[in-house]
Design a protein around this motif. Structure first.
Motif, PDB file in Angstrom:
ATOM      1  N   MET A  72       0.754  -1.233   0.266  1.00 33.03           N
ATOM      2  CA  MET A  72      -0.098  -0.010   0.187  1.00 33.03           C
ATOM      3  C   MET A  72       0.846   1.300  -0.046  1.00 33.03           C
ATOM      4  O   MET A  72       0.595   2.167  -0.669  1.00 33.03           O
ATOM      5  N   LYS A  73       1.858   1.220   0.705  1.00 37.55           N
ATOM      6  CA  LYS A  73       2.764   2.404   0.937  1.00 37.55           C
ATOM      7  C   LYS A  73       3.333   2.639  -0.525  1.00 37.55           C
ATOM      8  O   LYS A  73       3.465   3.768  -0.961  1.00 37.55           O
ATOM      9  N   GLU A  74       3.761   1.643  -1.229  1.00 37.29           N
ATOM     10  CA  GLU A  74       4.261   1.847  -2.773  1.00 37.29           C
ATOM     11  C   GLU A  74       3.163   2.448  -3.617  1.00 37.29           C
ATOM     12  O   GLU A  74       3.454   3.165  -4.240  1.00 37.29           O
ATOM     13  N   ILE A  75       1.952   2.008  -3.256  1.00 34.26           N
ATOM     14  CA  ILE A  75       0.782   2.597  -4.304  1.00 34.26           C
ATOM     15  C   ILE A  75       0.695   4.128  -3.780  1.00 34.26           C
ATOM     16  O   ILE A  75       0.684   4.995  -4.833  1.00 34.26           O
ATOM     17  N   ILE A  76       1.045   4.705  -2.447  1.00 28.52           N
ATOM     18  CA  ILE A  76       0.612   6.143  -2.401  1.00 28.52           C
ATOM     19  C   ILE A  76       1.811   6.845  -2.865  1.00 28.52           C
ATOM     20  O   ILE A  76       1.824   7.714  -3.575  1.00 28.52           O
ATOM     21  N   SER A  77       3.150   6.209  -2.900  1.00 26.02           N
ATOM     22  CA  SER A  77       4.477   6.918  -3.332  1.00 26.02           C
ATOM     23  C   SER A  77       4.246   7.017  -4.831  1.00 26.02           C
ATOM     24  O   SER A  77       4.320   8.108  -5.465  1.00 26.02           O
ATOM     25  N   LEU A  78       3.769   5.942  -5.607  1.00 32.82           N
ATOM     26  CA  LEU A  78       3.517   5.860  -7.068  1.00 32.82           C
ATOM     27  C   LEU A  78       2.403   7.084  -7.469  1.00 32.82           C
ATOM     28  O   LEU A  78       2.484   7.614  -8.565  1.00 32.82           O
ATOM     29  N   LYS A  79       1.479   7.172  -6.751  1.00 32.75           N
ATOM     30  CA  LYS A  79       0.491   8.074  -6.989  1.00 32.75           C
ATOM     31  C   LYS A  79       0.981   9.578  -6.944  1.00 32.75           C
ATOM     32  O   LYS A  79       0.724  10.474  -7.886  1.00 32.75           O
ATOM     33  N   ILE A  80       2.013   9.687  -5.998  1.00 36.83           N
ATOM     34  CA  ILE A  80       2.538  11.206  -5.760  1.00 36.83           C
ATOM     35  C   ILE A  80       3.302  11.254  -6.782  1.00 36.83           C
ATOM     36  O   ILE A  80       3.366  12.621  -7.734  1.00 36.83           O
ATOM     37  N   ASN A  81       4.005  10.183  -7.263  1.00 40.42           N
ATOM     38  CA  ASN A  81       5.220  10.470  -8.385  1.00 40.42           C
ATOM     39  C   ASN A  81       4.460  10.550  -9.685  1.00 40.42           C
ATOM     40  O   ASN A  81       4.837  11.474 -10.524  1.00 40.42           O
ATOM     41  N   GLU A  82       3.284   9.881  -9.871  1.00 42.08           N
ATOM     42  CA  GLU A  82       2.368  10.178 -11.219  1.00 42.08           C
ATOM     43  C   GLU A  82       2.036  11.661 -11.417  1.00 42.08           C
ATOM     44  O   GLU A  82       1.753  11.961 -12.303  1.00 42.08           O
ATOM     45  N   LEU A  83       1.609  12.126 -10.206  1.00 43.24           N
ATOM     46  CA  LEU A  83       1.343  13.688 -10.209  1.00 43.24           C
ATOM     47  C   LEU A  83       2.182  14.815  -9.949  1.00 43.24           C
ATOM     48  O   LEU A  83       2.017  15.764  -9.639  1.00 43.24           O
ATOM     49  N   GLN A  84       3.466  14.252  -9.896  1.00 45.88           N
ATOM     50  CA  GLN A  84       4.655  15.064  -9.854  1.00 45.88           C
ATOM     51  C   GLN A  84       4.594  16.358 -10.436  1.00 45.88           C
ATOM     52  O   GLN A  84       4.799  17.347  -9.967  1.00 45.88           O
ATOM     53  N   GLN A  85       4.579  16.327 -11.620  1.00 48.03           N
ATOM     54  CA  GLN A  85       4.524  17.421 -12.386  1.00 48.03           C
ATOM     55  C   GLN A  85       3.557  18.324 -12.245  1.00 48.03           C
ATOM     56  O   GLN A  85       3.964  19.588 -12.256  1.00 48.03           O
ATOM     57  N   GLU A  86       2.277  17.831 -12.040  1.00 50.59           N
ATOM     58  CA  GLU A  86       1.266  18.848 -11.658  1.00 50.59           C
ATOM     59  C   GLU A  86       1.452  19.581 -10.430  1.00 50.59           C
ATOM     60  O   GLU A  86       1.304  20.816 -10.297  1.00 50.59           O
ATOM     61  N   PHE A  87       1.983  18.654  -9.301  1.00 48.33           N
ATOM     62  CA  PHE A  87       2.621  19.488  -8.194  1.00 48.33           C
ATOM     63  C   PHE A  87       3.579  20.689  -8.326  1.00 48.33           C
ATOM     64  O   PHE A  87       3.632  21.483  -7.765  1.00 48.33           O
ATOM     65  N   TYR A  88       4.472  20.238  -9.280  1.00 47.09           N
ATOM     66  CA  TYR A  88       5.611  21.209  -9.579  1.00 47.09           C
ATOM     67  C   TYR A  88       4.813  22.425 -10.170  1.00 47.09           C
ATOM     68  O   TYR A  88       5.320  23.677  -9.771  1.00 47.09           O
ATOM     69  N   GLU A  89       4.157  22.343 -11.046  1.00 47.94           N
ATOM     70  CA  GLU A  89       3.284  23.615 -11.835  1.00 47.94           C
ATOM     71  C   GLU A  89       2.632  24.458 -10.801  1.00 47.94           C
ATOM     72  O   GLU A  89       2.459  25.533 -10.540  1.00 47.94           O
ATOM     73  N   ILE A  90       1.898  23.690  -9.774  1.00 44.72           N
ATOM     74  CA  ILE A  90       1.072  24.446  -8.505  1.00 44.72           C
ATOM     75  C   ILE A  90       2.013  25.234  -7.737  1.00 44.72           C
ATOM     76  O   ILE A  90       1.699  26.479  -7.667  1.00 44.72           O
ATOM     77  N   SER A  91       3.161  24.602  -7.115  1.00 41.82           N
ATOM     78  CA  SER A  91       3.888  25.184  -6.526  1.00 41.82           C
ATOM     79  C   SER A  91       4.723  26.496  -7.217  1.00 41.82           C
ATOM     80  O   SER A  91       5.083  27.489  -6.688  1.00 41.82           O
ATOM     81  N   LYS A  92       4.872  26.325  -8.348  1.00 44.43           N
ATOM     82  CA  LYS A  92       5.517  27.431  -9.283  1.00 44.43           C
ATOM     83  C   LYS A  92       4.593  28.622  -9.476  1.00 44.43           C
ATOM     84  O   LYS A  92       4.757  29.747  -9.118  1.00 44.43           O
ATOM     85  N   PHE A  93       3.166  28.196  -9.702  1.00 36.96           N
ATOM     86  CA  PHE A  93       2.232  29.137  -9.890  1.00 36.96           C
ATOM     87  C   PHE A  93       1.919  29.984  -8.695  1.00 36.96           C
ATOM     88  O   PHE A  93       1.771  31.249  -8.693  1.00 36.96           O
ATOM     89  N   ILE A  94       1.930  29.278  -7.427  1.00 34.83           N
ATOM     90  CA  ILE A  94       1.664  30.009  -6.242  1.00 34.83           C
ATOM     91  C   ILE A  94       2.961  30.917  -5.690  1.00 34.83           C
ATOM     92  O   ILE A  94       2.993  32.054  -5.355  1.00 34.83           O
ATOM     93  N   GLY A  95       4.102  30.306  -6.385  1.00 28.10           N
ATOM     94  CA  GLY A  95       5.254  30.967  -5.879  1.00 28.10           C
ATOM     95  C   GLY A  95       5.493  32.408  -6.792  1.00 28.10           C
ATOM     96  O   GLY A  95       6.098  33.407  -6.319  1.00 28.10           O
TER      97      GLY A  95
END
Length: 388
Positions: free
Chosen positions: A1-24
């Motif tokens: 299950m922990k691997e699934i959590i990490s994979l989910k975050i990895n899968e959306l990594q670029q989206e999270f990058y863009e959000i942090s950049k936008f807010i910054g």
């Protein structure tokens, strides 16, 4: 299950990058974080969270919940996204806000299997009138079993303490007069402010070493040839515990009262920002987080104990009502203090974004531990009740 959590975050990594950049790139001051609130809530909603904007009557606060439909603990992740005047996101809140939603989305990917609820709270204005203070006071967070957030820093650091704080304003009302022709007819409000500073400076040698008292004069008169009839002094009074802040604040107020008596000015005392309580780390929860950080590849020798030099946090108020942690994640290779131009650049860097993903994973995995390990949750709760 922990691997699934990490994979989910990895899968959306670029989206999270863009959000942090936008807010910054779009810094907004406390209670004005309209763009940040919008992008964070829209992302959470897209990933299945139910959203309520305006929590506790705060327009840019939000509550997001992902309900498994099965019984289980409630895990809360705190998101901050306010900026500093002139400096922008020099405290890295663009990373904190994004980390909070990333952790929530990551944990939501497995919550149907293990039960429970995942909450993400949007908490505006941490730098001033912190939204977490209102949430803690009104009982909004009382249902949570744990609350977690991670702050960017120049090194990895375990969750520790913070300074309790009062923000005290002294307004002095005097009487205007011509400073050369009729000074005897005036009452100098600025003199009262200066005497307050002098009294507080004398007080410093009679307080404990963890006390910090620092102030400014926002208003001190309009012209040198007019006796100032109005002046303001604003102070932060900090100490390692709420009880000692209360004690020192009384002495600080007495300095202002003495200054008013000495000059003949009238004094009004108020709090110009919310009071913050000291952070009480739940050590059982902290150990779980540190264990997950190590499992994700961080060298345990590079995770340091808290140095007690992080100022004041509204997460301290949360820690008084919910078992909480507030660890630090390394976003730069050099020492950069928070609230500097250099730290702002680090929060927008590639290393900063990678650290954000690491912090999100460690939080989500710790949330999973609480959801699936009743013995750990019981230890967390026992420690909290003992400290309370």
């Amino acid at each position: 299950m922990k691997e699934i959590i990490s994979l989910k975050i990895n899968e959306l990594q670029q989206e999270f990058y863009e959000i942090s950049k936008f807010i910054g790139e779009n810094p907004e001051l406390g209670h004005e974080e309209v763009k940040a609130c919008k992008v964070l809530t829209e992302t959470l909603e897209k990933h299945g969270f139910s959203i309520t904007v305006g929590t506790c009557g705060l327009p840019t606060a939000f509550t997001a919940v992902y309900d498994s439909g099965k019984p289980g603990p409630s895990i809360g992740f705190m998101a901050e996204y306010d900026a500093l005047p002139d400096l922008g996101h020099a405290c890295g809140h663009n990373l904190i806000g994004t980390m909070g939603i990333a952790a929530g989305i990551g944990l939501s990917s497995v919550v149907h299997e293990c039960g429970g609820k995942v909450y993400v709270y949007g908490t505006p204005a941490e730098e001033t009138r912190g939204g977490k203070v209102t949430m803690a006071e009104t009982g909004v967070l009382d249902h949570l079993d744990v609350a977690l957030m991670v702050h960017p820093y120049y090194c990895h650091q375990r969750s520790g303490t913070s300074l309790a704080m009062d923000a005290i304003q002294f307004e002095f009302f005097g009487k205007a007069a011509h400073a050369a022709a009729a000074p005897h007819e005036g009452i100098n409000a600025l003199d009262a402010v200066i005497q307050t500073f002098n009294g507080i400076n004398a007080l410093r040698q009679h307080v404990k070493s963890d006390v910090r008292i620092h102030g400014i004069i926002p208003e001190g008169g309009k012209a040198a040839n007019i006796v100032p009839d109005y002046a303001i002094a604003q102070f932060y009074v900090r100490a390692g515990s709420r009880s000692y802040v209360n004690e020192v604040a009384k002495k600080v107020k007495a300095c202002a009262e003495a200054a008013a008596l000495a000059t003949g000015a009238r004094l009004e005392v108020s709090n110009y920002e919310f009071s913050y309580d000291d952070m009480v780390t739940n050590e059982e929860l902290s150990r779980a987080f540190t264990g997950n950080l190590i499992a994700l590849g961080v060298n345990p020798k590079e995770i340091y104990d808290d140095e007690g030099d992080h100022g004041s946090l509204d997460m301290g108020n949360v820690s008084q009502v919910v078992p909480s942690i507030h660890p630090y994640i390394q976003i730069c290779s050099e020492f950069y203090a928070c609230h500097t131009h250099e730290f702002r650049e680090a929060a927008m860097s590639e290393q900063g974004r990678e650290a954000m993903i690491l912090g999100a994973k460690a939080m989500a995995l710790t949330g999973y531990d609480i959801l699936t390990n009743p013995e750990l949750l019981e230890k967390v709760k026992k420690e909290f009740q003992k400290n309370k």
